[in-house]
Scaffold this active site. Structure first.
Site, PDB file in Angstrom:
ATOM      1  N   SER A   1       0.844  -1.200   0.000  1.00 44.86           N
ATOM      2  CA  SER A   1       0.000   0.000   0.000  1.00 44.86           C
ATOM      3  C   SER A   1       0.874   1.243   0.000  1.00 44.86           C
ATOM      4  O   SER A   1       1.998   1.228   0.542  1.00 44.86           O
ATOM      5  CB  SER A   1      -0.849  -0.029   1.271  1.00 44.86           C
ATOM      6  OG  SER A   1      -1.419   1.236   1.494  1.00 44.86           O
TER       7      SER A   1
ATOM      8  N   TYR B   1      -1.559  -0.907  10.946  1.00 43.13           N
ATOM      9  CA  TYR B   1      -1.862  -1.472   9.620  1.00 43.13           C
ATOM     10  C   TYR B   1      -0.685  -1.215   8.677  1.00 43.13           C
ATOM     11  O   TYR B   1      -0.175  -2.133   8.030  1.00 43.13           O
ATOM     12  CB  TYR B   1      -3.154  -0.861   9.049  1.00 43.13           C
ATOM     13  CG  TYR B   1      -3.329  -1.148   7.569  1.00 43.13           C
ATOM     14  CD1 TYR B   1      -3.606  -2.435   7.118  1.00 43.13           C
ATOM     15  CD2 TYR B   1      -3.176  -0.128   6.611  1.00 43.13           C
ATOM     16  CE1 TYR B   1      -3.729  -2.702   5.750  1.00 43.13           C
ATOM     17  CE2 TYR B   1      -3.307  -0.390   5.257  1.00 43.13           C
ATOM     18  CZ  TYR B   1      -3.586  -1.679   4.835  1.00 43.13           C
ATOM     19  OH  TYR B   1      -3.709  -1.947   3.483  1.00 43.13           O
TER      20      TYR B   1
ATOM     21  N   LYS C   1       2.201  -3.849   6.792  1.00 41.77           N
ATOM     22  CA  LYS C   1       2.590  -3.908   5.367  1.00 41.77           C
ATOM     23  C   LYS C   1       4.096  -3.723   5.218  1.00 41.77           C
ATOM     24  O   LYS C   1       4.752  -4.416   4.443  1.00 41.77           O
ATOM     25  CB  LYS C   1       1.859  -2.820   4.567  1.00 41.77           C
ATOM     26  CG  LYS C   1       0.360  -3.043   4.451  1.00 41.77           C
ATOM     27  CD  LYS C   1       0.047  -4.226   3.550  1.00 41.77           C
ATOM     28  CE  LYS C   1      -1.429  -4.503   3.460  1.00 41.77           C
ATOM     29  NZ  LYS C   1      -1.744  -5.806   2.868  1.00 41.77           N
TER      30      LYS C   1
HETATM   31  P1  NAD Z   1     -10.983  -7.090   1.463  1.00 39.52           P
HETATM   32  O1  NAD Z   1     -11.171  -7.032   2.937  1.00 39.52           O
HETATM   33  O2  NAD Z   1     -12.161  -6.930   0.594  1.00 39.52           O
HETATM   34  O3  NAD Z   1     -10.217  -8.431   1.052  1.00 39.52           O
HETATM   35  C1  NAD Z   1      -9.337  -9.107   1.930  1.00 39.52           C
HETATM   36  C2  NAD Z   1      -9.822 -10.549   2.026  1.00 39.52           C
HETATM   37  O4  NAD Z   1      -8.931 -11.283   2.862  1.00 39.52           O
HETATM   38  C3  NAD Z   1     -11.221 -10.662   2.638  1.00 39.52           C
HETATM   39  O5  NAD Z   1     -12.026 -11.414   1.774  1.00 39.52           O
HETATM   40  C4  NAD Z   1     -10.988 -11.367   3.975  1.00 39.52           C
HETATM   41  O6  NAD Z   1     -12.080 -12.207   4.322  1.00 39.52           O
HETATM   42  C5  NAD Z   1      -9.708 -12.141   3.685  1.00 39.52           C
HETATM   43  N1  NAD Z   1      -8.889 -12.432   4.868  1.00 39.52           N
HETATM   44  C6  NAD Z   1      -8.490 -11.572   5.837  1.00 39.52           C
HETATM   45  N2  NAD Z   1      -7.728 -12.221   6.731  1.00 39.52           N
HETATM   46  C7  NAD Z   1      -7.630 -13.515   6.332  1.00 39.52           C
HETATM   47  C8  NAD Z   1      -6.990 -14.664   6.838  1.00 39.52           C
HETATM   48  N3  NAD Z   1      -6.298 -14.616   7.984  1.00 39.52           N
HETATM   49  N4  NAD Z   1      -7.084 -15.814   6.160  1.00 39.52           N
HETATM   50  C9  NAD Z   1      -7.798 -15.887   5.001  1.00 39.52           C
HETATM   51  N5  NAD Z   1      -8.449 -14.831   4.473  1.00 39.52           N
HETATM   52  C10 NAD Z   1      -8.361 -13.642   5.131  1.00 39.52           C
HETATM   53  O7  NAD Z   1      -9.878  -5.980   1.109  1.00 39.52           O
HETATM   54  P2  NAD Z   1      -9.364  -5.480  -0.303  1.00 39.52           P
HETATM   55  O8  NAD Z   1      -9.711  -4.044  -0.405  1.00 39.52           O
HETATM   56  O9  NAD Z   1      -9.748  -6.412  -1.368  1.00 39.52           O
HETATM   57  O10 NAD Z   1      -7.791  -5.544  -0.036  1.00 39.52           O
HETATM   58  C11 NAD Z   1      -7.015  -6.645  -0.446  1.00 39.52           C
HETATM   59  C12 NAD Z   1      -5.573  -6.401  -0.002  1.00 39.52           C
HETATM   60  O11 NAD Z   1      -5.111  -5.169  -0.551  1.00 39.52           O
HETATM   61  C13 NAD Z   1      -5.397  -6.276   1.511  1.00 39.52           C
HETATM   62  O12 NAD Z   1      -4.208  -6.926   1.882  1.00 39.52           O
HETATM   63  C14 NAD Z   1      -5.286  -4.785   1.727  1.00 39.52           C
HETATM   64  O13 NAD Z   1      -4.522  -4.476   2.871  1.00 39.52           O
HETATM   65  C15 NAD Z   1      -4.569  -4.353   0.460  1.00 39.52           C
HETATM   66  N6  NAD Z   1      -4.831  -2.947   0.125  1.00 39.52           N
HETATM   67  C16 NAD Z   1      -6.125  -2.509  -0.026  1.00 39.52           C
HETATM   68  C17 NAD Z   1      -6.359  -1.166  -0.302  1.00 39.52           C
HETATM   69  C18 NAD Z   1      -7.778  -0.652  -0.446  1.00 39.52           C
HETATM   70  O14 NAD Z   1      -7.965   0.579  -0.361  1.00 39.52           O
HETATM   71  N7  NAD Z   1      -8.776  -1.478  -0.679  1.00 39.52           N
HETATM   72  C19 NAD Z   1      -5.278  -0.274  -0.432  1.00 39.52           C
HETATM   73  C20 NAD Z   1      -3.985  -0.757  -0.285  1.00 39.52           C
HETATM   74  C21 NAD Z   1      -3.763  -2.099  -0.001  1.00 39.52           C
END
Ligand code: NAD
Ligand code: UDP
Length: 343
Positions: free
Chosen positions: A124, A148, A152
C-alpha cells in the site's frame, strides 16, 4: 497454471480472479470470509463461466495451506488476504500483527515446504508515511504511522530479506494507491461491512439514499480546493497490474527477483472533485458538510508511475468517470451489497 489467490473472495481479490481466469489461468481462492461473502464466488462463476475452487481457510493455518498448495498443484500465490482498517488496527494492533504479519510468515513457510516460490503481494502507498515529496516514487523513504501500515512495511522487509537469503524466491510488491470502481457487469464490487471508512463507498451510499450526507474531513488543506487529494485507481486496472507483475516475475533472473512498484494513475483528485464526478455519473445530488480533519490524514498523496511502466509494462487506462460509473452500476444493482440477489 494454477494460482492460489488468498483473500480472493474480497474486493480486489475477486476482480483479480476474473483477470487471471480470462488470461487462461486456473485459480484456487482461499479466504476465511472475515470480510467477504461467499456469494462473490458465485458471481465470479457467473462472470467467467468457469468453475472456481473455493477453500474456506485461514492463512494462519499452515497445515491447511500446505494441503491446498499440494492438492491443487499451485505454482504461484497472489496474496491479498489481510485486515485493512487503519482505525481498527490502532485499537487492536495484535490482531493486525497476527493476521497480516504472522499469517504471511505461515504462508511463506507453507510455500517453501511445497516448493512454491513466486508471490505477488498487496502492499500500500501507506508504506510511504507522510509524503516528503510528490509524486511518490518508489525511492521515497519508507515509514509507517499506524499498525496497519507497519504490518505492510514489515511484510515488505520480510520479502526483501527472504529474497536476499535465497535467489529461488521471486516477489512482486505492489503498492496500491486508492482502489475504487467495480467490474463493469455490476456483479462484483466493494461491499464494506457497516459504515464505510473510505470515501468512494461512502459517497455511493449517499447517492443511493442509504446515508444522509457525506462528512468531508477538512477543507483547509494546502490543495487546489482545500480538501484532501488522493490517487484513485479503477480496480480492474489495478488487477491488470497484478497479471503484468506476475508475468514479469516469471521472467526475472535468479537473484534479481524482488521488486516494488506503485499502482496508481499518477493523477490526484480532491474530495470535492470526487463528489462532482459521482454526481455526474449518478445524476444524484451528493449532500455534504465540512467536518474537522481526520486524524492521521495527509493533504495529498499520488503516485509516480513510470517504474511500473518500465518494469511490468503496465499503465492505468481508466479515468475518474469510468470509476464513478462502474461504482454506481454496482451499488444500483446491489444496494445491500452481496446480501441480496443481483437484479
Ligand atoms: P478485502 O477485505 O475486501 O479483502 C481481503 C480478504 O482477505 C477478505 O475477503 C478477507 O475475508 C480475507 N482475509 C483476511 N484475513 C484472512 C486470513 N487470515 N485468512 C484468510 N483470508 C483472510 O480488502 P481489499 O480491499 O480487497 O484488499 C485486499 C488487499 O489489498 C489487503 O491486503 C489490503 O490491505 C490491500 N490494500 C487494499 C487497499 C484498499 O484501499 N482497498 C489499499 C492498499 C492495499
Ligand atoms: N474522506 C472524507 N470523508 C469520508 C471518507 C474519506 O472526507 O467519509 C476523505 C479523506 O479525508 C481523504 C479522502 O477522502 O482525504 C480519501 O479517504 P479514504 O479513506 O478513501 O482513503 P485514504 O485516506 O486511506 O487514502
Amino acid at each position: 497454471m494454477t494460482i492460489l489467490i488468498t483473500g480472493g473472495a474480497g474486493f480486489i481479490g475477486s476482480h483479480c480472479c476474473v483477470t487471471f481466469l480470462e488470461a487462461g489461468h486456473d485459480v484456487v481462492v482461499l479466504d476465511n470470509l472475515t470480510n467477504a461473502n461467499s456469494e462473490s464466488i458465485e458471481r465470479l462463476k457467473e462472470i467467467t463461466g468457469r468453475n472456481i475452487i473455493f477453500e474456506h481457510a485461514d492463512i494462519r493455518d499452515q497445515d491447511a495451506l500446505e494441503l491446498i498448495l499440494r492438492q491443487h498443484r499451485c505454482e504461484a500465490v497472489i496474496h491479498f488476504a489481510g485486515l485493512k482498517a487503519v482505525g481498527e488496527s490502532t485499537q487492536a494492533p495484535l490482531l493486525y500483527y497476527d493476521n497480516n504479519v504472522a499469517g504471511t510468515v505461515r504462508l511463506l513457510s507453507a510455500m517453501d515446504n511445497c516448493g512454491v516460490r513466486d508471490l505477488v503481494f498487496s502492499s500500500s502507498a501507506t508504506v510511504y508515511g507522510d509524503p516528503k515529496f510528490l509524486p511518490l516514487t518508489e525511492e521515497h523513504p519508507l515509514s509507517a504511522v499506524n499498525p496497519y501500515g507497519r504490518s505492510k512495511l514489515i511484510i515488505e522487509e520480510m520479502l526483501r530479506d527472504l529474497s536476499a537469503s535465497d535467489p529461488k524466491w521471486r516477489f512482486a510488491i505492489l503498492r496500491y494507491f486508492n482502489p475504487v470502481g467495480a467490474h463493469e457487469s455490476g456483479l462484483i464490487g466493494e461491499d464494506p461491512l457497516g459504515i464505510p471508512n473510505n470515501l468512494m463507498p461512502f459517497i455511493a451510499q449517499v447517492a443511493t439514499g442509504r446515508r444522509e450526507n457525506l462528512s468531508i474531513f477538512g477543507n483547509d488543506y494546502d490543495t487546489h480546493d482545500g480538501t484532501g487529494v488522493r490517487d484513485y485507481i479503477h480496480v480492474t486496472d489495478l488487477v491488470d497490474g497484478h497479471l503484468r507483475a506476475y508475468e514479469a516475475l516469471k521472467t526475472r533472473r535468479k537473484g534479481d527477483g524482488c521488486f516494488a512498484v506503485n499502482l496508481g494513475t499518477g493523477t490526484g483528485y480532491s474530495v470535492l472533485d470526487m463528489v462532482r464526478a459521482f454526481e455526474r455519473a449518478s445524476n444524484k445530488k451528493i449532500e455534504y458538510e465540512f467536518a474537522p480533519r481526520r486524524f492521521g490524514d495527509v493533504a495529498a498523496c499520488f503516485a509516480e508511475t513510470s517504474l511500473a511502466e518500465r518494469i511490468i509494462g503496465w499503465k492505468a487506462q481508466k479515468g475518474l468517470d469510468a470509476m464513478c460509473r462502474d461504482t454506481w452500476n454496482w451499488v444500483c444493482k446491489n444496494p445491500n451489497g452481496f446480501s441480496q440477489p443481483a437484479e
